[in-house]
Design a protein around this motif. Structure first.
Motif, short mmCIF file in Angstrom:
data_model
loop_
_atom_site.label_atom_id
_atom_site.label_comp_id
_atom_site.label_asym_id
_atom_site.label_seq_id
_atom_site.Cartn_x
_atom_site.Cartn_y
_atom_site.Cartn_z
N TRP A 1 -5.46 18.57 -22.08
CA TRP A 1 -4.98 17.64 -22.67
C TRP A 1 -5.20 17.50 -24.32
CZ3 TRP A 1 -1.27 15.09 -20.36
CH2 TRP A 1 -0.92 13.96 -20.80
N PRO A 2 -6.12 18.06 -24.94
CA PRO A 2 -6.24 17.84 -26.29
C PRO A 2 -5.18 18.81 -27.01
CG PRO A 2 -8.31 17.75 -25.54
CD PRO A 2 -7.37 18.03 -24.35
N LEU A 3 -4.64 19.88 -26.30
CA LEU A 3 -3.75 20.57 -26.98
C LEU A 3 -2.20 20.33 -26.63
CD1 LEU A 3 -5.86 23.81 -25.62
CD2 LEU A 3 -5.97 22.70 -27.94
N LEU A 4 -2.09 19.43 -26.12
CA LEU A 4 -0.61 18.99 -25.42
C LEU A 4 0.27 19.19 -26.53
CD1 LEU A 4 1.13 17.85 -23.25
CD2 LEU A 4 0.43 15.41 -24.22
N ASP A 5 0.10 18.81 -27.89
CA ASP A 5 0.94 19.02 -28.95
C ASP A 5 1.47 20.29 -29.53
OD1 ASP A 5 -1.60 19.25 -29.83
OD2 ASP A 5 -1.21 18.31 -31.98
N ILE A 6 0.50 21.45 -28.81
CA ILE A 6 1.10 22.71 -29.36
C ILE A 6 2.23 23.17 -28.23
CG2 ILE A 6 0.20 25.04 -29.50
CD1 ILE A 6 -2.56 24.11 -30.05
N LEU A 7 3.31 23.55 -28.88
CA LEU A 7 4.40 24.23 -27.84
C LEU A 7 4.41 25.73 -28.03
CD1 LEU A 7 7.25 22.04 -29.11
CD2 LEU A 7 5.84 21.63 -27.15
N VAL A 8 3.87 26.42 -28.98
CA VAL A 8 4.19 27.76 -28.79
C VAL A 8 2.87 28.07 -29.68
CG1 VAL A 8 5.02 30.21 -30.03
CG2 VAL A 8 6.48 27.91 -29.32
N PHE A 9 1.96 28.97 -28.76
CA PHE A 9 0.39 28.96 -29.15
C PHE A 9 0.27 30.24 -30.06
CE2 PHE A 9 -0.18 26.70 -25.34
CZ PHE A 9 -1.07 25.59 -25.48
N PRO A 10 -0.57 29.99 -31.12
CA PRO A 10 -1.15 31.00 -32.01
C PRO A 10 -1.98 31.89 -30.88
CG PRO A 10 -2.25 29.11 -32.56
CD PRO A 10 -1.27 28.70 -31.56
N SER A 11 -2.60 32.94 -31.46
CA SER A 11 -3.39 33.88 -30.68
C SER A 11 -4.78 33.28 -30.89
CB SER A 11 -3.38 35.48 -31.39
OG SER A 11 -3.68 35.34 -32.79
N GLY A 12 -5.61 33.37 -29.93
CA GLY A 12 -6.97 33.21 -29.95
C GLY A 12 -7.40 31.57 -29.43
#
Length: 89
Positions: A34-45
């Motif tokens: 849930w804390p990562l919900l605002d990321i649409l395209v992830f960076p690496s790592g």
């Protein structure tokens, strides 16, 4: 439960397809992260929690092919059988 480390360009739907074989499990990934919900395209790592896939029945299969939690002695009939009380009359 596993951990997946993203590569540049990963998206929720592509992760669900890669990890579970179907995009329909995207919600499962989002709810676990849930804390990562605002990321649409992830960076690496970025570490993503990968929950175990839930057991589910094939919703498209007919009812007689689906597993049933009820007593296995029951059967289906198109004929109404009389109740035991009706037999005494």
């Amino acid at each position: 439960m596993d951990i997946y480390v993203t590569t540049q360009g990963d998206c929720w739907d592509s992760l669900a397809y890669e990890l579970y074989g179907d995009e329909k499990y995207m919600q499962l990934l989002i709810e676990a992260n849930w804390p990562l919900l605002d990321i649409l395209v992830f960076p690496s790592g970025v570490e993503i929690i990968v929950p175990d896939m839930p057991d589910e029945e094939d919703e498209d299969s007919p009812f007689w092919r689906q597993e049933d939690d009820e007593d296995e002695d029951e059967y289906y009939s198109s004929v109404d059988e009389p109740d035991e009380e009706d037999e005494d009359e």
